[in-house]
Design a protein around this motif. Structure first.
Motif: not given
Length: 354
Positions: A145-156, A161-163, A165-173
């Motif tokens: 979830p973002q502070h403001r609505e912005v389109p998400f593209n992992a390649a940006d 880009p497959d990395d 989701p793995h680092f997202r687990r750390l961020v959410l924890a």
């Protein structure tokens, strides 16, 4: 880029909170170490799962530790050590299996107050030739979830880009710990524990991956450090314990450096400039750096760390909390505070004056 033996006082004009002490940016043979001081290790489960008295006791102990040296080590925080082990290996892989050409496609640039992207070795800042590669991702680089609505593209943001989701687990924890950690700090200061709950809901952050390659003999003799002495420009930083030593913390009382070695699976918490300001100097933004480990492993082995800096959004006001005495600092918008401070690393034109 300045001399490796430069002093912090050369850049004091950028400080937005009081920092009166003097130190070399890099480790030096004449530095003194406080071998007797131990940074407090506290069981955060007392606050997360304890009764009212246990929570109050933890808050007091936590605020006392941070007020004394600006650092504390937390166990019992609920994040599995196995996640940190996995992220350690993934950080190594990101830096060692991605070509320099590909890394440079993501060369760091400012997104609001956060300088996000890749930092080549010796270019973490404009003021010191740090012997570290860095990579910073802020909130917009994750599918959350973002502070403001912005389109998400992992390649940006990600060379692979497959990395993400793995680092997202750390961020959410770690994001789940933002408010409890802040609540414990504020309760220990004697102010409303929930005063920053809104600001810390879906707030911005900077996840920084650090890769310190083995040093050559020439680098070892150059006087350059692995990471310069500095104070964090944030509210607080969450740093999982590292496998290789090197973190050194300035002790304001003894005026010596303390080598910080935290147990596996623990997290190191340190207070930043934002918190020093709003606490009316009750909690110092403590100087720290990364030096050479005592076993000389810096000549043969890499070092990895992945601190997460917690910010508030740029349009928030930083003002001294009610109940902490006559304010030493006037209110200031976070974007101005942050960029004026970090312009010492990135150049005077980095500051936002509005």
């Amino acid at each position: 880029m300045t001399d490796p033996q430069a002093l912090n006082r050369e850049f004091a004009k950028y400080d937005q909170v009081q920092k009166a002490h003097t130190y070399r940016l890099a480790e030096h043979d004449s530095d003194e170490f406080d071998e007797d001081y131990e940074i407090a290790t506290l069981d955060f489960a007392r606050f997360l799962h304890g009764n009212e008295a246990e929570r109050a006791g933890f808050a007091d102990d936590f605020a006392q530790a941070l007020g004394e040296i600006g650092f504390a080590i937390l166990t019992g925080h609920g994040v599995e050590a196995a996640l940190y082990d996995e992220i350690h290996d993934r950080v190594l892989d990101v830096f060692t299996s991605t070509s320099l050409e590909e890394k440079m496609r993501f060369r760091a640039r400012r997104h609001g107050s956060v300088n996000q992207g890749y930092f080549p070795i010796e270019e973490t800042s404009d003021i010191h030739p740090d012997l570290v590669e860095g990579w910073v991702w802020c909130r917009r680089a994750f599918d959350i979830p973002q502070h403001r609505e912005v389109p998400f593209n992992a390649a940006d943001y990600w060379p692979r880009p497959d990395d993400e989701p793995h680092f997202r687990r750390l961020v959410l924890a770690h994001e789940a710990l933002f408010k409890p950690i802040a609540q414990a700090i504020f309760q220990g200061l004697g102010v409303d524990p929930h005063v920053y709950d809104r600001r810390l809901t879906a707030t911005n952050f900077g996840l920084r991956l650090n890769y310190y390659p083995p040093m050559t003999r020439d680098q070892d003799a150059s006087g350059a450090g692995r990471l310069l002495g500095h104070e964090d420009v944030d509210l607080l930083t969450i740093l999982p314990a590292t496998e290789v030593e090197g973190l050194q913390v300035w002790n304001h009382l003894s005026r010596k450096w303390v080598r910080l070695n935290a147990p596996r699976g623990s997290i190191i918490i340190n207070t930043g400039d934002y918190l020093q300001r709003i606490s009316n100097d009750r909690l110092p933004s403590t100087t720290h750096r990364v030096g050479k480990p005592g076993n000389s492993s810096h000549l043969t082995a890499p070092r990895v760390s992945f601190p997460m800096a917690v910010y508030v959004w740029e349009d928030e006001q930083l003002e001294v909390l009610s109940g902490l005495g006559d304010p030493k600092y006037p209110p200031i918008k976070a974007i101005a505070f942050h960029t004026r401070s970090t312009s010492k690393f990135y150049g005077d034109d980095y500051a936002v004056t509005a």
